[in-house]
Motif scaffolding. Sequence first.
Motif, PDB file in Angstrom:
ATOM      1  N   ARG A 199      -7.831   6.049  -5.012  1.00 55.10           N
ATOM      2  CA  ARG A 199      -6.860   4.956  -5.007  1.00 55.10           C
ATOM      3  C   ARG A 199      -7.051   4.033  -6.217  1.00 55.10           C
ATOM      4  O   ARG A 199      -8.163   3.802  -6.660  1.00 55.10           O
TER       5      ARG A 199
ATOM      6  N   ASP B 222     -13.188   7.845  -4.387  1.00 53.64           N
ATOM      7  CA  ASP B 222     -11.929   7.207  -3.990  1.00 53.64           C
ATOM      8  C   ASP B 222     -10.883   7.404  -5.080  1.00 53.64           C
ATOM      9  O   ASP B 222     -11.126   7.102  -6.243  1.00 53.64           O
TER      10      ASP B 222
ATOM     11  N   ASP C 144       0.843  -1.184   0.000  1.00 54.06           N
ATOM     12  CA  ASP C 144       0.000   0.000   0.000  1.00 54.06           C
ATOM     13  C   ASP C 144       0.883   1.240   0.000  1.00 54.06           C
ATOM     14  O   ASP C 144       1.510   1.557   1.009  1.00 54.06           O
TER      15      ASP C 144
ATOM     16  N   SER D  86      -0.470   4.216  -0.822  1.00 49.11           N
ATOM     17  CA  SER D  86      -1.476   5.272  -0.933  1.00 49.11           C
ATOM     18  C   SER D  86      -1.480   6.124   0.327  1.00 49.11           C
ATOM     19  O   SER D  86      -0.757   5.856   1.278  1.00 49.11           O
TER      20      SER D  86
ATOM     21  N   ILE E 208      -1.448  -0.916  -4.173  1.00 50.27           N
ATOM     22  CA  ILE E 208      -2.466   0.111  -3.971  1.00 50.27           C
ATOM     23  C   ILE E 208      -1.738   1.446  -3.966  1.00 50.27           C
ATOM     24  O   ILE E 208      -0.799   1.639  -3.190  1.00 50.27           O
ATOM     25  N   TRP E 209      -2.160   2.363  -4.841  1.00 52.15           N
ATOM     26  CA  TRP E 209      -1.476   3.648  -4.964  1.00 52.15           C
ATOM     27  C   TRP E 209      -2.433   4.713  -5.460  1.00 52.15           C
ATOM     28  O   TRP E 209      -3.573   4.405  -5.776  1.00 52.15           O
ATOM     29  N   GLU E 210      -1.971   5.954  -5.540  1.00 55.45           N
ATOM     30  CA  GLU E 210      -2.800   7.086  -5.970  1.00 55.45           C
ATOM     31  C   GLU E 210      -2.081   7.908  -7.036  1.00 55.45           C
ATOM     32  O   GLU E 210      -1.619   9.008  -6.762  1.00 55.45           O
TER      33      GLU E 210
END
Length: 166
Positions: A132, A130, A120, A122, A144-146
Amino acid sequence: MVSETYVECLVARKPSFIRNFIKTLLIMLTAVFCLIGIGFVPGFLVAIITGIGAYFAYMNADIEYEYLYLDKEVSVDKIMAKSKRKKAASYNMERMEIIAPINSHHLDSYRNLTVKKTVDFSSGQVDSPDKRFIMIYEGNIQVIWEPNPDMLKAIRMVAPRKVFTE
């Protein structure tokens, strides 16, 4: 002629109450044991140990992730307390299977996938909407990232059938 695309994105992780509490507790314990250590030597040794713990708690309480896309590769750096940088991961876009929003129907076929590792990178915030995304990498790593829209656009230029933004 070689064309390289460069996109950078910085995401700050949401501060955790528990991490901030531990950091504050260790700082207070260090101060108390320093005062005790003035007259009692073992108290000073405990102050050194809690001081070291407070340093590491401080470094891990304020974390940012920097995503860097350059020439079909995404690298992720972990920035601790805005002073120390550590390389967290690197992903080659040719071995990436899909990038889609975390609640996207495009990930339905990957929901039952047995992943060996989930990382993760994020902010840890579930906003509305959301922001993400999930990247499935080599079939067994879930990231999981942004990423920002510019980064998604650059990756989509390389792998148009693997990047979904809706």
